[in-house]
Design a protein around this motif. Structure first.
Motif, PDB file in Angstrom:
ATOM      1  N   ILE A   1       0.820  -1.221   0.000  1.00 22.33           N
ATOM      2  CA  ILE A   1       0.000   0.000   0.000  1.00 22.33           C
ATOM      3  C   ILE A   1       0.852   1.270   0.000  1.00 22.33           C
ATOM      4  CG2 ILE A   1      -1.811   1.273   1.191  1.00 22.33           C
ATOM      5  CD1 ILE A   1      -2.702  -1.316  -0.192  1.00 22.33           C
ATOM      6  N   PRO A   2       1.839   1.414   0.910  1.00 22.01           N
ATOM      7  CA  PRO A   2       2.680   2.623   0.815  1.00 22.01           C
ATOM      8  C   PRO A   2       3.491   2.686  -0.475  1.00 22.01           C
ATOM      9  CG  PRO A   2       3.534   1.101   2.479  1.00 22.01           C
ATOM     10  CD  PRO A   2       2.168   0.616   2.100  1.00 22.01           C
ATOM     11  N   ILE A   3       3.807   1.520  -1.044  1.00 22.44           N
ATOM     12  CA  ILE A   3       4.524   1.521  -2.325  1.00 22.44           C
ATOM     13  C   ILE A   3       3.645   2.140  -3.409  1.00 22.44           C
ATOM     14  CG2 ILE A   3       5.494   0.056  -4.140  1.00 22.44           C
ATOM     15  CD1 ILE A   3       6.392  -1.882  -1.952  1.00 22.44           C
ATOM     16  N   ILE A   4       2.358   1.764  -3.432  1.00 19.07           N
ATOM     17  CA  ILE A   4       1.435   2.358  -4.411  1.00 19.07           C
ATOM     18  C   ILE A   4       1.328   3.867  -4.192  1.00 19.07           C
ATOM     19  CG2 ILE A   4      -0.957   2.431  -5.206  1.00 19.07           C
ATOM     20  CD1 ILE A   4      -1.220  -0.510  -4.414  1.00 19.07           C
ATOM     21  N   HIS A   5       1.128   4.259  -2.941  1.00 19.50           N
ATOM     22  CA  HIS A   5       0.871   5.672  -2.639  1.00 19.50           C
ATOM     23  C   HIS A   5       2.072   6.558  -2.949  1.00 19.50           C
ATOM     24  CE1 HIS A   5      -1.136   9.039  -0.723  1.00 19.50           C
ATOM     25  NE2 HIS A   5      -0.043   9.271  -0.016  1.00 19.50           N
ATOM     26  N   TYR A   6       3.272   6.089  -2.582  1.00 21.36           N
ATOM     27  CA  TYR A   6       4.470   6.930  -2.737  1.00 21.36           C
ATOM     28  C   TYR A   6       5.278   6.622  -4.000  1.00 21.36           C
ATOM     29  CZ  TYR A   6       3.658   8.434   2.074  1.00 21.36           C
ATOM     30  OH  TYR A   6       3.105   8.968   3.211  1.00 21.36           O
ATOM     31  N   SER A   7       4.759   5.753  -4.850  1.00 22.66           N
ATOM     32  CA  SER A   7       5.518   5.359  -6.046  1.00 22.66           C
ATOM     33  C   SER A   7       5.825   6.546  -6.948  1.00 22.66           C
ATOM     34  CB  SER A   7       4.749   4.291  -6.829  1.00 22.66           C
ATOM     35  OG  SER A   7       3.459   4.769  -7.184  1.00 22.66           O
ATOM     36  N   VAL A   8       4.892   7.522  -7.007  1.00 22.73           N
ATOM     37  CA  VAL A   8       5.122   8.679  -7.879  1.00 22.73           C
ATOM     38  C   VAL A   8       6.189   9.608  -7.306  1.00 22.73           C
ATOM     39  CG1 VAL A   8       2.811   8.611  -8.891  1.00 22.73           C
ATOM     40  CG2 VAL A   8       3.191   9.896  -6.782  1.00 22.73           C
ATOM     41  N   ILE A   9       6.521   9.434  -6.023  1.00 24.70           N
ATOM     42  CA  ILE A   9       7.567  10.250  -5.382  1.00 24.70           C
ATOM     43  C   ILE A   9       8.898   9.521  -5.408  1.00 24.70           C
ATOM     44  CG2 ILE A   9       8.274  11.367  -3.228  1.00 24.70           C
ATOM     45  CD1 ILE A   9       5.306  11.617  -2.505  1.00 24.70           C
ATOM     46  N   TRP A  10       8.865   8.216  -5.136  1.00 26.14           N
ATOM     47  CA  TRP A  10      10.099   7.442  -5.018  1.00 26.14           C
ATOM     48  C   TRP A  10      10.747   7.132  -6.365  1.00 26.14           C
ATOM     49  CZ3 TRP A  10       7.756   3.385  -1.103  1.00 26.14           C
ATOM     50  CH2 TRP A  10       7.615   4.012   0.143  1.00 26.14           C
ATOM     51  N   TRP A  11       9.932   7.010  -7.421  1.00 25.55           N
ATOM     52  CA  TRP A  11      10.471   6.662  -8.730  1.00 25.55           C
ATOM     53  C   TRP A  11      10.065   7.691  -9.771  1.00 25.55           C
ATOM     54  CZ3 TRP A  11       8.170   2.648  -5.753  1.00 25.55           C
ATOM     55  CH2 TRP A  11       9.086   1.707  -5.252  1.00 25.55           C
ATOM     56  N   ASN A  12      10.776   7.675 -10.894  1.00 29.17           N
ATOM     57  CA  ASN A  12      10.449   8.555 -12.014  1.00 29.17           C
ATOM     58  C   ASN A  12       9.213   7.992 -12.708  1.00 29.17           C
ATOM     59  OD1 ASN A  12      10.518  10.485 -14.000  1.00 29.17           O
ATOM     60  ND2 ASN A  12      12.095   9.446 -15.210  1.00 29.17           N
TER      61      ASN A  12
END
Length: 245
Positions: free
Chosen positions: A176-187
């Motif tokens: 869930i946090p991977i989905i939410h923060y994916s636009v911040i953590w990756w290009n």
């Protein structure tokens, strides 16, 4: 001290199947009609009356389905994980029933989020699908939902199925946090948060209000569905026990 005693008494009153039946009987008669009314208002407002986006033109209007679906896909899983943890630690049967009932709706809205995202992606990115971090992690969430339901169906012993499924739900929450923060953590090609962000939503109020109505309607439809499904599962358990006597 009196507050905690009252809270404990309230919890014991409503966490039993009989208490749940009383509570659901008070909620369902107005919850489903209100949810459909709000959804109708939100969709008509968003499709017919909200102004056209200056960049995405009319293609942005799919947000009135896509955003609520994507939001529910994650929040339903979080609720499932919490319920699974409650069942795994305290063996509260109603928590296991909730997790079991919520999974199909969670899988449905996750698939709907992926489908509407693909339709939105074609005019925006020029392709229906790309292995973007947000899209890929959302697809993994769908696979976790399917794995949870498959595990439930593959084990005949109900207690064992609920325990193993609870472990899967608890472990899977890391996505869930991977989905939410994916636009911040990756290009990521996927746009950043516009509604669920610390600062004010970066969307015009004329577009925001119908979106919030649709969001509320989706959540209410989920709770109406899950309450009915829990009622059905409780009824099936009672019938099974009667047949075994």
């Amino acid at each position: 001290m009196n507050f905690w005693k009252r809270l404990e008494k309230w919890a014991h009153q409503w966490n039993s199947p009989a208490g749940f039946d009383r509570l659901s009987g008070n909620i369902l008669p107005w919850l489903s009609p209100l949810a459909w009314l709000l959804l109708t208002v939100g969709i008509i407002w968003g499709l017919a009356f909200a102004p056209m986006d200056y960049q995405q033109k009319n293609s942005f209007r799919i947000i009135y389905i896509h955003v609520p679906s994507a939001a529910l896909s994650m929040s339903i899983y979080l609720m499932m994980a919490v319920a699974s943890f409650v069942y795994f630690v305290w063996r509260i049967r109603l928590a296991a029933i909730f997790a079991r009932a919520a999974a199909p709706f969670g899988a449905l809205v996750t698939a709907l989020a992926l489908l509407t995202g693909a339709i939105w992606g074609k005019p925006t990115w020029g392709t229906y699908w790309t292995w973007d971090a947000r899209l890929t992690s959302e697809l993994i969430l769908l696979f976790i939902y399917i794995a949870y339901m498959s595990l439930q169906m593959s084990i005949d012993n109900r207690d064992q199925a609920d325990r193993l499924s609870a472990i899967l739900a608890i472990v899977g929450v890391i996505n869930i946090p991977i989905i939410h923060y994916s636009v911040i953590w990756w290009n990521s090609l996927h746009q950043g948060a516009t509604l669920f962000k610390v600062s004010a939503p970066s969307i015009s109020s004329s577009m925001l209000y119908p979106l919030l109505i649709c969001l509320a309607a989706f959540y209410m439809l989920f709770f109406a569905y899950v309450i009915r499904e829990m009622q059905n599962q409780i009824l099936k358990t009672r019938i099974k026990r009667l047949l075994e006597v």
